[in-house]
Each structure stands twice: as C-alpha cells, then as structure tokens.
Design an enzyme around this catalytic site. Structure first.
Site, PDB file in Angstrom:
ATOM      1  N   GLY A 199       0.801  -1.222   0.000  1.00 35.21           N
ATOM      2  CA  GLY A 199       0.000   0.000   0.000  1.00 35.21           C
ATOM      3  C   GLY A 199       0.835   1.274   0.000  1.00 35.21           C
ATOM      4  O   GLY A 199       0.599   2.181  -0.807  1.00 35.21           O
ATOM      5  N   ASP A 246       9.447  -7.077  -4.789  1.00 23.07           N
ATOM      6  CA  ASP A 246       8.446  -7.605  -3.845  1.00 23.07           C
ATOM      7  C   ASP A 246       8.420  -9.118  -4.027  1.00 23.07           C
ATOM      8  O   ASP A 246       8.931  -9.648  -5.015  1.00 23.07           O
ATOM      9  CB  ASP A 246       7.056  -7.004  -4.120  1.00 23.07           C
ATOM     10  N   LEU A 295      12.883 -11.310   0.518  1.00 23.37           N
ATOM     11  CA  LEU A 295      13.893 -10.730   1.410  1.00 23.37           C
ATOM     12  C   LEU A 295      14.664 -11.813   2.163  1.00 23.37           C
ATOM     13  O   LEU A 295      15.756 -11.555   2.679  1.00 23.37           O
ATOM     14  CB  LEU A 295      13.228  -9.784   2.412  1.00 23.37           C
ATOM     15  N   ASN A 355       4.942   2.896  14.572  1.00 28.41           N
ATOM     16  CA  ASN A 355       4.529   3.280  15.934  1.00 28.41           C
ATOM     17  C   ASN A 355       4.554   2.072  16.874  1.00 28.41           C
ATOM     18  O   ASN A 355       4.684   2.225  18.085  1.00 28.41           O
ATOM     19  CB  ASN A 355       3.149   3.947  15.895  1.00 28.41           C
ATOM     20  N   TYR A 382       5.851  -8.041  15.728  1.00 26.70           N
ATOM     21  CA  TYR A 382       6.016  -7.108  14.599  1.00 26.70           C
ATOM     22  C   TYR A 382       6.752  -5.843  15.040  1.00 26.70           C
ATOM     23  O   TYR A 382       7.753  -5.433  14.431  1.00 26.70           O
ATOM     24  CB  TYR A 382       4.620  -6.781  14.042  1.00 26.70           C
ATOM     25  N   LYS A 402      10.676  -4.268  14.175  1.00 29.79           N
ATOM     26  CA  LYS A 402      11.001  -2.918  13.691  1.00 29.79           C
ATOM     27  C   LYS A 402      11.997  -2.239  14.640  1.00 29.79           C
ATOM     28  O   LYS A 402      12.845  -1.463  14.201  1.00 29.79           O
ATOM     29  CB  LYS A 402       9.732  -2.089  13.543  1.00 29.79           C
ATOM     30  N   ARG A 448      -8.648   7.199  16.021  1.00 34.14           N
ATOM     31  CA  ARG A 448      -7.212   7.193  16.373  1.00 34.14           C
ATOM     32  C   ARG A 448      -6.374   7.810  15.262  1.00 34.14           C
ATOM     33  O   ARG A 448      -5.413   8.534  15.506  1.00 34.14           O
ATOM     34  CB  ARG A 448      -6.766   5.755  16.641  1.00 34.14           C
TER      35      ARG A 448
END
Ligand code: NAI
Length: 271
Positions: free
Chosen positions: A15, A35, A49, A109, A135, A139, A173
């Site tokens: 996206g 991808d 990857l 975040n 997840y 990161k 949010r």
C-alpha cells in the site's frame, strides 16, 4: 549528500509503495521495484527478502533504498523473524557490500507501542523502543540494525516511525496518527536528501491537529507536512463517536495492537 537518482523500493506491491510509486518520480527519482509478488514497472524484480543473494542483486547499482518490504501486521514469531528480522539483515548486508550509502527504513509506531499517552506533552522520536507485538519488536531490531550499520560502516538511515499511512484516516485514532500519501512522499524525499543523517529516527505523521507525536526531528530533515487529518474529524466522530479514555487507542501509542495476543489464533485480532 548528492540527491540519489535511482531508488530501490522493497515491498513495492504494498500500500505505501503504491503511493510512493505514483509520487516519487515527480521528485526526479528513477525507481527499481521489488516484492514477493510481481509488480508492474519498467525495472521490477520478484525478490524474497529471505534470499540474501537475490536481495544483493536487487540492490546492485541503486543510489538508495526505501525499505518497505516485510510483514506489516502481527504474525507468528517465525514469520516475523524471516521477513522482517532476517530480511532486513539481508538488506543491510546487501547495501554494505554494494556500497549504497542511504536507506529509508519503514519502522512503525508499534516499535514504541507500549509508550503511554498519558503525559500530555508531545512524544518525541527519542523515546526508546517499547514494542507491543513481535512485529513491533522486529522494527525495533531494524532501527538498531540501522544504528549499527551507520556507526560501523557509514551506511546512513532515516527510520520512519510511521503512524497510519492510508489515502484517508479510517478511525478516530488516525486523526492523530495519519500520514497522508503526499506527506509520506515529502518525508521520504527529505529523508533521502538531508545531509549527514547518521541514523536518525523520526515520527512519521502529517501536521495533524490532534497529534500526540512531536515532529521536530522530521522537520530538522526539511520535512514540511502540508496535510491535517482534522478535515476528516467531523465525519469520523459522527460515525464512531469520541474515544473512551479506557480504549487502548486512547491509552497507548500502539493502540489496539497492545491487546493482540502473541500466540494462537487471537494474535492478529486488534480489537
Ligand atoms: P503492505 O503489507 O501493503 O506491503 C508490504 C509488502 O511487503 C507486501 O507487498 C508484501 O508482499 C511484501 N513482503 C512481505 N514479505 C516479504 C518478503 N519476505 N520478501 C519480499 N517482500 C515481502 O504494507 P504497507 O502498509 O505498504 O507498509 C509498508 C511498510 O511500512 C511496512 O514495512 C510496514 O511495516 C510499514 N508501516 C506501514 C504503516 C501503514 O500505515 N501502512 C504503518 C507503520 C509502518
């Protein structure tokens, strides 16, 4: 730094990459796309990857990488390990070996998801990792890997702690966390061109009236956001009502991801 001309987008079928594929050529970049899934484009490669040799071939000859590829929601530890931890390691080894000097890393975040929203003062990009999921943990690993490769090898990275990058904010949010597609391009361009970033972590949102994140380190790179989720506030609040203070979305940076189980079928449920 000399502005990069050829930029590799990993996760090019996703996206966020869809927005950047449309906008970055307007900033003068030539894009190479990779991808797991085939993507249409002049220079496009299918690349897992998890395959170090394929990642190195994908990186060869580019000036910079925007690393978006990987698992973008909670999943099993093994899946996150392969795509996000090992995959990001392969990416950094490839850029080191191929002499690429700049990476823009899509962090989240959720790397700081358990930071509480109770303080009132805007939250800077200097808060240490406090992941809310495997997840988010992956990161946080990516941010630390970027730091290691900057110090050890001079590979520079801007890590973007992305809030919510969609065409429009979808929830109450997201009135705080939205990063508009156009601001995403502005921020990625700033991250690709700002001099001497070493490893810099920035909060990645638009100029949202209800933001609880501070944008100081992003603005220091030259990012000047133009959008504000507030224009969607009336409609979203009419549809969903205001956030209950007890709602995870009102309590923690990571919102409902703080409620996701780490194991079993519930893990993907973000109530
Ligand atoms: P997405 O899920 O739409 O795109 C990710 C892409 O990575 C997919 O096309 C997928 O095929 C590819 N991918 C997954 N595993 C792979 C592997 N092993 N090898 C190669 N490619 C693989 O995600 P989206 O929303 O475009 O996000 C892009 C990046 O930004 C992700 O890293 C995500 O964690 C991060 N991010 C996005 C946010 C958002 O609001 N969209 C918020 C915070 C972070």
């Amino acid at each position: 730094m000399t502005p990069p001309t050829t930029v590799l987008l990993t996760g090019a079928a996703g996206g966020v990459a869809g927005f950047l594929r449309a906008s970055l050529p307007g900033y003068g970049y030539r894009l190479r796309l990779t991808d797991l899934k085939p993507v249409e484009g002049a220079e496009s490669l299918v690349c897992d990857l998890g395959d170090a040799d394929a990642v190195r071939a994908a990186v060869r000859g580019v000036d910079a990488v925007v690393h978006l590829g990987g698992i973008a929601l909670e999943d099993t530890f093994d899946a996150v390990l392969e795509a996000n931890i090992r995959g990001t390691y392969h990416l950094y080894e490839a850029v080191r070996l191929e002499g690429v000097r700049r990476v823009v890393f899509a962090s989240t975040n959720h790397a700081v998801g358990y930071v509480p929203l109770t303080g009132g003062a805007p939250i800077g990009s200097d808060v240490p990792p406090r992941p809310d999921t495997y997840y988010g943990l992956s990161k946080a690993f990516g941010e630390n890997l970027a730091s290691l490769y900057a110090d050890k090898y001079g590979v520079e990275t801007v890590s973007l702690r992305i809030g919510s990058c969609y065409a429009e904010p979808r929830t109450v949010r997201m009135l705080a966390t939205w990063l508009s597609p156009a601001d995403c391009a502005r921020l990625v361009h700033a991250a690709l061109t700002a001099p001497d970033v070493g490893h810099t972590i920035v909060n990645a949102i638009s100029a949202n009236t209800r933001a609880w994140w501070d944008l100081g380190s992003a603005r220091a790179l030259g990012y000047a956001p133009q959008d504000d989720a507030e224009v969607y506030a009336e409609a979203l609040l009419a549809a969903h009502g205001p956030l209950d203070p007890a709602d995870p979305d009102a309590r923690w940076i990571g919102g409902s991801f703080t409620q996701a189980d780490l194991h079993g079928p519930e893990r993907r449920r973000h109530p």
